[in-house]
Scaffold this motif. Structure first.
Motif, PDB file in Angstrom:
ATOM      1  N   ARG A  58       0.811  -1.213   0.000  1.00  0.00           N
ATOM      2  CA  ARG A  58       0.000   0.000   0.000  1.00  0.00           C
ATOM      3  C   ARG A  58       0.847   1.266   0.000  1.00  0.00           C
ATOM      4  O   ARG A  58       0.549   2.230  -0.694  1.00  0.00           O
ATOM      5  CB  ARG A  58      -0.925  -0.008   1.218  1.00  0.00           C
ATOM      6  N   GLY A  59       1.918   1.255   0.765  1.00  0.00           N
ATOM      7  CA  GLY A  59       2.785   2.420   0.836  1.00  0.00           C
ATOM      8  C   GLY A  59       3.980   2.356  -0.088  1.00  0.00           C
ATOM      9  O   GLY A  59       4.883   3.190  -0.001  1.00  0.00           O
ATOM     10  N   ALA A  60       3.982   1.380  -0.997  1.00  0.00           N
ATOM     11  CA  ALA A  60       5.060   1.222  -1.982  1.00  0.00           C
ATOM     12  C   ALA A  60       6.403   0.868  -1.350  1.00  0.00           C
ATOM     13  O   ALA A  60       7.450   1.049  -1.981  1.00  0.00           O
ATOM     14  CB  ALA A  60       5.200   2.473  -2.848  1.00  0.00           C
ATOM     15  N   VAL A  61       6.377   0.364  -0.136  1.00  0.00           N
ATOM     16  CA  VAL A  61       7.636   0.023   0.543  1.00  0.00           C
ATOM     17  C   VAL A  61       8.138  -1.347   0.098  1.00  0.00           C
ATOM     18  O   VAL A  61       9.342  -1.585   0.003  1.00  0.00           O
ATOM     19  CB  VAL A  61       7.429   0.052   2.065  1.00  0.00           C
ATOM     20  N   ILE A  62       7.194  -2.253  -0.164  1.00  0.00           N
ATOM     21  CA  ILE A  62       7.559  -3.639  -0.476  1.00  0.00           C
ATOM     22  C   ILE A  62       7.058  -3.975  -1.877  1.00  0.00           C
ATOM     23  O   ILE A  62       5.920  -3.653  -2.234  1.00  0.00           O
ATOM     24  CB  ILE A  62       6.926  -4.609   0.532  1.00  0.00           C
ATOM     25  N   THR A  63       7.908  -4.624  -2.662  1.00  0.00           N
ATOM     26  CA  THR A  63       7.490  -5.132  -3.974  1.00  0.00           C
ATOM     27  C   THR A  63       7.883  -6.590  -4.109  1.00  0.00           C
ATOM     28  O   THR A  63       8.827  -7.064  -3.450  1.00  0.00           O
ATOM     29  CB  THR A  63       8.127  -4.330  -5.128  1.00  0.00           C
ATOM     30  N   TYR A  64       7.138  -7.283  -4.921  1.00  0.00           N
ATOM     31  CA  TYR A  64       7.411  -8.676  -5.253  1.00  0.00           C
ATOM     32  C   TYR A  64       7.359  -8.812  -6.772  1.00  0.00           C
ATOM     33  O   TYR A  64       6.529  -8.184  -7.427  1.00  0.00           O
ATOM     34  CB  TYR A  64       6.361  -9.607  -4.644  1.00  0.00           C
ATOM     35  N   GLU A  65       8.219  -9.611  -7.311  1.00  0.00           N
ATOM     36  CA  GLU A  65       8.194  -9.914  -8.740  1.00  0.00           C
ATOM     37  C   GLU A  65       8.351 -11.423  -8.934  1.00  0.00           C
ATOM     38  O   GLU A  65       9.044 -12.080  -8.156  1.00  0.00           O
ATOM     39  CB  GLU A  65       9.336  -9.209  -9.491  1.00  0.00           C
ATOM     40  N   SER A  66       7.746 -11.936  -9.981  1.00  0.00           N
ATOM     41  CA  SER A  66       7.949 -13.342 -10.299  1.00  0.00           C
ATOM     42  C   SER A  66       9.362 -13.533 -10.820  1.00  0.00           C
ATOM     43  O   SER A  66       9.991 -12.598 -11.328  1.00  0.00           O
ATOM     44  CB  SER A  66       6.929 -13.801 -11.337  1.00  0.00           C
ATOM     45  N   ASP A  67       9.849 -14.732 -10.693  1.00  0.00           N
ATOM     46  CA  ASP A  67      11.218 -15.018 -11.145  1.00  0.00           C
ATOM     47  C   ASP A  67      11.378 -14.753 -12.639  1.00  0.00           C
ATOM     48  O   ASP A  67      12.448 -14.356 -13.091  1.00  0.00           O
ATOM     49  CB  ASP A  67      11.569 -16.472 -10.838  1.00  0.00           C
ATOM     50  N   SER A  68      10.311 -14.952 -13.397  1.00  0.00           N
ATOM     51  CA  SER A  68      10.407 -14.811 -14.847  1.00  0.00           C
ATOM     52  C   SER A  68      10.575 -13.359 -15.299  1.00  0.00           C
ATOM     53  O   SER A  68      11.016 -13.120 -16.428  1.00  0.00           O
ATOM     54  CB  SER A  68       9.173 -15.420 -15.516  1.00  0.00           C
TER      55      SER A  68
END
Length: 125
Positions: free
Chosen positions: A53-63
């Motif tokens: 929500r606060g743009a502190v944490i991001t996740y991306e898929s390995d691909s």
């Protein structure tokens, strides 16, 4: 009425870049994590990236790690996906989604609350 409207899709050559935008309305945007998913023809929808929500944490898929970047501007109720070094395997309909917790969107432990209608990305080799 909640709306998530994606834009920015199109046709691009392999190795090129595209920037997707998702504009949200009808909800208190900064109360929600946001994510991008994609679905290629004949395949199941898959997670691409999520942001808290606060743009502190991001996740991306390995691909897509190292090639795609998710970001958001809560003042504009907008989430972005910057895609670079595109490959033919990235061809898909890209969907914006929102949910309460970014990690749940990443792990798929909870269905997103809202979905956009999708935008087509086609990468030619």
């Amino acid at each position: 009425q909640v709306q998530l409207i994606e834009s920015g899709g199109g046709l691009v050559q392999a190795g090129g870049s595209l920037n997707l935008t998702c504009a949200a309305s009808g909800l208190i945007f900064d109360n929600y994590a946001a994510a991008w998913f994609r679905q290629a023809p004949g395949k199941a929808r898959e997670f691409v990236a999520a942001i808290s929500r606060g743009a502190v944490i991001t996740y991306e898929s390995d691909s897509v790690k190292g090639r795609f970047t998710i970001s958001r501007d809560n003042a504009k109720n907008t989430v972005y996906l910057r895609m670079s070094d595109l490959k033919s395997d990235d061809t898909a309909v890209y969907y914006c989604a929102t949910g309460k917790i970014a990690s749940e969107l990443w792990m798929g432990t909870r269905t997103p609350d809202y979905w956009g209608q999708g935008t087509q990305v086609t990468v030619s080799s």
